[in-house]
Design a protein around this motif. Structure first.
Motif, PDB file in Angstrom:
ATOM      1  N   LEU A 235       0.832  -1.207   0.000  1.00  0.00           N
ATOM      2  CA  LEU A 235       0.000   0.000   0.000  1.00  0.00           C
ATOM      3  C   LEU A 235       0.867   1.257   0.000  1.00  0.00           C
ATOM      4  O   LEU A 235       0.571   2.226  -0.696  1.00  0.00           O
ATOM      5  CB  LEU A 235      -0.944  -0.003   1.209  1.00  0.00           C
ATOM      6  N   ARG A 236       1.928   1.240   0.777  1.00  0.00           N
ATOM      7  CA  ARG A 236       2.833   2.392   0.827  1.00  0.00           C
ATOM      8  C   ARG A 236       3.456   2.633  -0.547  1.00  0.00           C
ATOM      9  O   ARG A 236       3.494   3.763  -1.038  1.00  0.00           O
ATOM     10  CB  ARG A 236       3.927   2.155   1.872  1.00  0.00           C
ATOM     11  N   GLN A 237       3.881   1.567  -1.186  1.00  0.00           N
ATOM     12  CA  GLN A 237       4.496   1.693  -2.503  1.00  0.00           C
ATOM     13  C   GLN A 237       3.475   2.118  -3.566  1.00  0.00           C
ATOM     14  O   GLN A 237       3.796   2.916  -4.447  1.00  0.00           O
ATOM     15  CB  GLN A 237       5.182   0.379  -2.895  1.00  0.00           C
ATOM     16  N   GLN A 238       2.239   1.600  -3.474  1.00  0.00           N
ATOM     17  CA  GLN A 238       1.193   2.004  -4.412  1.00  0.00           C
ATOM     18  C   GLN A 238       0.913   3.499  -4.296  1.00  0.00           C
ATOM     19  O   GLN A 238       0.610   4.158  -5.289  1.00  0.00           O
ATOM     20  CB  GLN A 238      -0.100   1.232  -4.150  1.00  0.00           C
ATOM     21  N   ASN A 239       0.994   4.017  -3.086  1.00  0.00           N
ATOM     22  CA  ASN A 239       0.770   5.441  -2.852  1.00  0.00           C
ATOM     23  C   ASN A 239       2.018   6.274  -3.139  1.00  0.00           C
ATOM     24  O   ASN A 239       1.991   7.493  -3.006  1.00  0.00           O
ATOM     25  CB  ASN A 239       0.313   5.674  -1.412  1.00  0.00           C
ATOM     26  N   LYS A 240       3.107   5.582  -3.479  1.00  0.00           N
ATOM     27  CA  LYS A 240       4.396   6.241  -3.766  1.00  0.00           C
ATOM     28  C   LYS A 240       4.882   7.055  -2.562  1.00  0.00           C
ATOM     29  O   LYS A 240       5.424   8.146  -2.714  1.00  0.00           O
ATOM     30  CB  LYS A 240       4.298   7.107  -5.018  1.00  0.00           C
TER      31      LYS A 240
ATOM     32  N   GLU B 134       7.535   9.606   4.565  1.00  0.00           N
ATOM     33  CA  GLU B 134       6.272  10.251   4.183  1.00  0.00           C
ATOM     34  C   GLU B 134       5.089   9.602   4.885  1.00  0.00           C
ATOM     35  O   GLU B 134       4.210  10.296   5.399  1.00  0.00           O
ATOM     36  CB  GLU B 134       6.061  10.142   2.673  1.00  0.00           C
ATOM     37  N   LEU B 135       5.059   8.270   4.880  1.00  0.00           N
ATOM     38  CA  LEU B 135       3.967   7.575   5.556  1.00  0.00           C
ATOM     39  C   LEU B 135       4.003   7.873   7.047  1.00  0.00           C
ATOM     40  O   LEU B 135       2.956   8.061   7.670  1.00  0.00           O
ATOM     41  CB  LEU B 135       4.027   6.064   5.306  1.00  0.00           C
ATOM     42  N   GLY B 136       5.188   7.950   7.602  1.00  0.00           N
ATOM     43  CA  GLY B 136       5.315   8.297   9.010  1.00  0.00           C
ATOM     44  C   GLY B 136       4.726   9.662   9.321  1.00  0.00           C
ATOM     45  O   GLY B 136       4.007   9.837  10.306  1.00  0.00           O
ATOM     46  N   GLU B 137       5.010  10.645   8.465  1.00  0.00           N
ATOM     47  CA  GLU B 137       4.471  11.987   8.662  1.00  0.00           C
ATOM     48  C   GLU B 137       2.960  12.011   8.524  1.00  0.00           C
ATOM     49  O   GLU B 137       2.260  12.666   9.296  1.00  0.00           O
ATOM     50  CB  GLU B 137       5.096  12.963   7.656  1.00  0.00           C
ATOM     51  N   ARG B 138       2.431  11.292   7.547  1.00  0.00           N
ATOM     52  CA  ARG B 138       0.990  11.279   7.298  1.00  0.00           C
ATOM     53  C   ARG B 138       0.214  10.537   8.386  1.00  0.00           C
ATOM     54  O   ARG B 138      -0.928  10.875   8.669  1.00  0.00           O
ATOM     55  CB  ARG B 138       0.684  10.651   5.938  1.00  0.00           C
ATOM     56  N   SER B 139       0.840   9.504   8.958  1.00  0.00           N
ATOM     57  CA  SER B 139       0.133   8.656   9.930  1.00  0.00           C
ATOM     58  C   SER B 139       0.423   9.023  11.385  1.00  0.00           C
ATOM     59  O   SER B 139      -0.327   8.636  12.275  1.00  0.00           O
ATOM     60  CB  SER B 139       0.514   7.188   9.713  1.00  0.00           C
ATOM     61  N   GLY B 140       1.533   9.710  11.611  1.00  0.00           N
ATOM     62  CA  GLY B 140       1.931   9.991  12.985  1.00  0.00           C
ATOM     63  C   GLY B 140       2.658   8.823  13.636  1.00  0.00           C
ATOM     64  O   GLY B 140       2.871   8.799  14.841  1.00  0.00           O
ATOM     65  N   VAL B 141       3.028   7.836  12.825  1.00  0.00           N
ATOM     66  CA  VAL B 141       3.763   6.662  13.300  1.00  0.00           C
ATOM     67  C   VAL B 141       5.206   6.830  12.819  1.00  0.00           C
ATOM     68  O   VAL B 141       5.443   7.189  11.670  1.00  0.00           O
ATOM     69  CB  VAL B 141       3.164   5.360  12.714  1.00  0.00           C
ATOM     70  N   SER B 142       6.167   6.573  13.685  1.00  0.00           N
ATOM     71  CA  SER B 142       7.563   6.786  13.288  1.00  0.00           C
ATOM     72  C   SER B 142       7.929   5.876  12.112  1.00  0.00           C
ATOM     73  O   SER B 142       7.484   4.731  12.031  1.00  0.00           O
ATOM     74  CB  SER B 142       8.511   6.539  14.460  1.00  0.00           C
ATOM     75  N   TYR B 143       8.727   6.426  11.207  1.00  0.00           N
ATOM     76  CA  TYR B 143       9.111   5.666  10.024  1.00  0.00           C
ATOM     77  C   TYR B 143       9.895   4.413  10.396  1.00  0.00           C
ATOM     78  O   TYR B 143       9.795   3.379   9.731  1.00  0.00           O
ATOM     79  CB  TYR B 143       9.884   6.536   9.022  1.00  0.00           C
ATOM     80  N   SER B 144      10.663   4.465  11.469  1.00  0.00           N
ATOM     81  CA  SER B 144      11.428   3.280  11.869  1.00  0.00           C
ATOM     82  C   SER B 144      10.501   2.176  12.382  1.00  0.00           C
ATOM     83  O   SER B 144      10.752   0.988  12.150  1.00  0.00           O
ATOM     84  CB  SER B 144      12.479   3.635  12.924  1.00  0.00           C
ATOM     85  N   PHE B 145       9.407   2.571  13.043  1.00  0.00           N
ATOM     86  CA  PHE B 145       8.441   1.572  13.510  1.00  0.00           C
ATOM     87  C   PHE B 145       7.702   0.967  12.316  1.00  0.00           C
ATOM     88  O   PHE B 145       7.447  -0.242  12.283  1.00  0.00           O
ATOM     89  CB  PHE B 145       7.464   2.181  14.523  1.00  0.00           C
ATOM     90  N   ILE B 146       7.365   1.799  11.321  1.00  0.00           N
ATOM     91  CA  ILE B 146       6.708   1.278  10.118  1.00  0.00           C
ATOM     92  C   ILE B 146       7.632   0.277   9.428  1.00  0.00           C
ATOM     93  O   ILE B 146       7.190  -0.798   9.000  1.00  0.00           O
ATOM     94  CB  ILE B 146       6.323   2.423   9.155  1.00  0.00           C
TER      95      ILE B 146
ATOM     96  N   ALA C 128      -3.964   6.857   6.705  1.00  0.00           N
ATOM     97  CA  ALA C 128      -2.949   7.580   5.933  1.00  0.00           C
ATOM     98  C   ALA C 128      -2.741   6.997   4.535  1.00  0.00           C
ATOM     99  O   ALA C 128      -2.266   7.692   3.643  1.00  0.00           O
ATOM    100  CB  ALA C 128      -1.620   7.572   6.689  1.00  0.00           C
ATOM    101  N   LEU C 129      -3.091   5.736   4.358  1.00  0.00           N
ATOM    102  CA  LEU C 129      -2.869   5.069   3.074  1.00  0.00           C
ATOM    103  C   LEU C 129      -4.143   5.117   2.231  1.00  0.00           C
ATOM    104  O   LEU C 129      -5.164   4.530   2.610  1.00  0.00           O
ATOM    105  CB  LEU C 129      -2.448   3.613   3.292  1.00  0.00           C
ATOM    106  N   ASN C 130      -4.095   5.807   1.107  1.00  0.00           N
ATOM    107  CA  ASN C 130      -5.236   5.839   0.192  1.00  0.00           C
ATOM    108  C   ASN C 130      -5.506   4.425  -0.290  1.00  0.00           C
ATOM    109  O   ASN C 130      -4.592   3.655  -0.513  1.00  0.00           O
ATOM    110  CB  ASN C 130      -4.940   6.749  -1.003  1.00  0.00           C
ATOM    111  N   SER C 131      -6.755   4.089  -0.438  1.00  0.00           N
ATOM    112  CA  SER C 131      -7.219   2.788  -0.925  1.00  0.00           C
ATOM    113  C   SER C 131      -6.975   1.644   0.059  1.00  0.00           C
ATOM    114  O   SER C 131      -7.109   0.489  -0.297  1.00  0.00           O
ATOM    115  CB  SER C 131      -6.627   2.441  -2.294  1.00  0.00           C
TER     116      SER C 131
END
Length: 135
Positions: free
Chosen positions: A14-19, A24-36, A57-60
């Motif tokens: 999903l992260r890759q589909q959203n590019k 970026e996903l960390g910023e959008r979700s409020g979850v640290s990128y290292s945890f993701i 945070a993930l479209n679709s």
């Protein structure tokens, strides 16, 4: 039923589909990128709130699917994108309800909606049930 390997794979796809990058996903979700990154690589299991934040945070993203993969049962409110109810969290590994949700994640949307309505009905009946009465 928890399937954390599939959950991590699904989050990465999903992260890759959203590019989105991890940051970026960390910023959008409020979850640290290292945890993701740790979730994607099956090193840590997320909390219910983290799963919901990532799904939002993930479209679709199908929130119900992600909750089930992470071992949480969705509520009707979440299926309808309504208010979150963390108090309605259900551990799908519980043998009393695992049969109900066994095929949930692979069911077509119409069937999942029907199952959620039935689950909601059961929850409402439990609220009004007298503790001394038989089920």
């Amino acid at each position: 039923m928890k399937d954390m390997v599939q959950f991590g794979i699904r989050i990465r796809r999903l992260r890759q589909q959203n590019k989105y990058s991890l940051r970026e996903l960390g910023e959008r979700s409020g979850v640290s990128y290292s945890f993701i990154n740790s979730i994607e690589n099956n090193r840590f299991s997320p909390s219910r709130e983290t799963v919901i934040a990532l799904a939002d945070a993930l479209n679709s993203a199908d929130k119900d699917e992600l909750l089930l993969l992470a071992g949480f049962a969705p509520t009707e409110e979440e299926a309808l994108d309504g208010p979150l109810g963390a108090s309605h969290a259900v551990d799908v590994d519980d043998p009393e309800i695992s049969l109900f949700f066994k095929d949930f994640k692979n069911a077509p949307k119409e069937r999942r909606d029907e199952m959620l309505r039935f689950w909601h009905f059961i929850q409402e009946q439990q609220k009004t049930r007298n503790p001394d009465s038989e089920q």
